[in-house]
Design a protein around this motif. Sequence first.
Motif, PDB file in Angstrom:
ATOM      1  N   ALA A  60      37.292  42.601  54.532  1.00  0.00           N
ATOM      2  CA  ALA A  60      36.707  41.534  53.727  1.00  0.00           C
ATOM      3  C   ALA A  60      37.821  40.564  53.347  1.00  0.00           C
ATOM      4  O   ALA A  60      38.997  40.904  53.363  1.00  0.00           O
ATOM      5  CB  ALA A  60      36.059  42.122  52.482  1.00  0.00           C
ATOM      6  N   LYS A  61      37.451  39.363  53.000  1.00  0.00           N
ATOM      7  CA  LYS A  61      38.418  38.365  52.544  1.00  0.00           C
ATOM      8  C   LYS A  61      38.390  38.347  51.017  1.00  0.00           C
ATOM      9  O   LYS A  61      37.334  38.193  50.420  1.00  0.00           O
ATOM     10  CB  LYS A  61      38.064  36.970  53.072  1.00  0.00           C
ATOM     11  CG  LYS A  61      37.909  36.888  54.572  1.00  0.00           C
ATOM     12  CD  LYS A  61      39.215  37.097  55.276  1.00  0.00           C
ATOM     13  CE  LYS A  61      39.028  36.908  56.765  1.00  0.00           C
ATOM     14  NZ  LYS A  61      39.579  37.930  57.571  1.00  0.00           N
ATOM     15  N   VAL A  62      39.543  38.518  50.421  1.00  0.00           N
ATOM     16  CA  VAL A  62      39.626  38.576  48.959  1.00  0.00           C
ATOM     17  C   VAL A  62      40.669  37.583  48.472  1.00  0.00           C
ATOM     18  O   VAL A  62      41.769  37.507  49.016  1.00  0.00           O
ATOM     19  CB  VAL A  62      40.009  39.990  48.468  1.00  0.00           C
ATOM     20  CG1 VAL A  62      40.119  40.024  46.953  1.00  0.00           C
ATOM     21  CG2 VAL A  62      39.015  41.030  48.958  1.00  0.00           C
ATOM     22  N   THR A  63      40.298  36.826  47.448  1.00  0.00           N
ATOM     23  CA  THR A  63      41.234  35.947  46.756  1.00  0.00           C
ATOM     24  C   THR A  63      41.296  36.411  45.307  1.00  0.00           C
ATOM     25  O   THR A  63      40.257  36.613  44.678  1.00  0.00           O
ATOM     26  CB  THR A  63      40.750  34.482  46.818  1.00  0.00           C
ATOM     27  OG1 THR A  63      40.563  34.111  48.176  1.00  0.00           O
ATOM     28  CG2 THR A  63      41.757  33.557  46.175  1.00  0.00           C
ATOM     29  N   ALA A  64      42.502  36.597  44.797  1.00  0.00           N
ATOM     30  CA  ALA A  64      42.684  37.071  43.423  1.00  0.00           C
ATOM     31  C   ALA A  64      43.498  36.068  42.630  1.00  0.00           C
ATOM     32  O   ALA A  64      44.378  35.395  43.171  1.00  0.00           O
ATOM     33  CB  ALA A  64      43.392  38.419  43.429  1.00  0.00           C
ATOM     34  N   GLN A  65      43.184  35.987  41.348  1.00  0.00           N
ATOM     35  CA  GLN A  65      43.968  35.165  40.427  1.00  0.00           C
ATOM     36  C   GLN A  65      44.283  36.024  39.205  1.00  0.00           C
ATOM     37  O   GLN A  65      43.383  36.447  38.490  1.00  0.00           O
ATOM     38  CB  GLN A  65      43.202  33.917  40.011  1.00  0.00           C
ATOM     39  CG  GLN A  65      42.981  32.961  41.154  1.00  0.00           C
ATOM     40  CD  GLN A  65      42.232  31.717  40.712  1.00  0.00           C
ATOM     41  OE1 GLN A  65      41.611  31.689  39.651  1.00  0.00           O
ATOM     42  NE2 GLN A  65      42.304  30.682  41.527  1.00  0.00           N
ATOM     43  N   VAL A  66      45.568  36.285  39.011  1.00  0.00           N
ATOM     44  CA  VAL A  66      46.022  37.101  37.888  1.00  0.00           C
ATOM     45  C   VAL A  66      46.426  36.180  36.750  1.00  0.00           C
ATOM     46  O   VAL A  66      47.213  35.249  36.936  1.00  0.00           O
ATOM     47  CB  VAL A  66      47.212  37.997  38.306  1.00  0.00           C
ATOM     48  CG1 VAL A  66      47.703  38.816  37.115  1.00  0.00           C
ATOM     49  CG2 VAL A  66      46.832  38.899  39.463  1.00  0.00           C
ATOM     50  N   HIS A  67      45.870  36.438  35.565  1.00  0.00           N
ATOM     51  CA  HIS A  67      46.204  35.692  34.350  1.00  0.00           C
ATOM     52  C   HIS A  67      46.578  36.711  33.282  1.00  0.00           C
ATOM     53  O   HIS A  67      45.708  37.426  32.792  1.00  0.00           O
ATOM     54  CB  HIS A  67      45.015  34.859  33.858  1.00  0.00           C
ATOM     55  CG  HIS A  67      44.484  33.910  34.876  1.00  0.00           C
ATOM     56  ND1 HIS A  67      45.108  32.737  35.198  1.00  0.00           N
ATOM     57  CD2 HIS A  67      43.395  33.980  35.679  1.00  0.00           C
ATOM     58  CE1 HIS A  67      44.417  32.110  36.131  1.00  0.00           C
ATOM     59  NE2 HIS A  67      43.376  32.853  36.450  1.00  0.00           N
ATOM     60  N   ASP A  68      47.862  36.810  32.974  1.00  0.00           N
ATOM     61  CA  ASP A  68      48.365  37.789  32.002  1.00  0.00           C
ATOM     62  C   ASP A  68      47.964  39.200  32.431  1.00  0.00           C
ATOM     63  O   ASP A  68      48.439  39.686  33.419  1.00  0.00           O
ATOM     64  CB  ASP A  68      47.891  37.453  30.587  1.00  0.00           C
ATOM     65  CG  ASP A  68      48.423  36.103  30.115  1.00  0.00           C
ATOM     66  OD1 ASP A  68      49.575  35.780  30.461  1.00  0.00           O
ATOM     67  OD2 ASP A  68      47.696  35.387  29.408  1.00  0.00           O
TER      68      ASP A  68
END
Length: 129
Positions: A60-68
């Motif tokens: 699968a294609k996954v995009t992650a955005q980590v905030h703190d």
Amino acid sequence: MTTTTLPAARTVDDRGELVISDRTVERIATQAVTELDGVGGSATRMLGVAVGGEDLDRSAKVTAQVHDDTVTLDVRLSISYPRSVAKTTEAAREHLRSRITELTGLAVSRVDITVTALHTAAAEPRRVL
């Protein structure tokens, strides 16, 4: 007899900080999706057009955005037909939340899932005339 003195324990502030990158979470989430039955990969897209095909054997294609200490995920995947899209995506969402939290300690605040294709159990080969 010689005695040795251990160094004083460091305080938490002296230890530094751990930063988990977006790419690391993406890789963990991509692996976690492969742990689910009936969920497969998504075709690579360029300018909104699929390049290649969706395949249950691909990732699968996954995009992650980590905030703190929280993360949001955007997942593109395919599902085996006749599985329920609603039940399968909810199971994927819960599995991703638990695995990401278990492996990284980050809380998952949001998981957006786009289903790009439904696959039949036995794909028939195309006939060329």
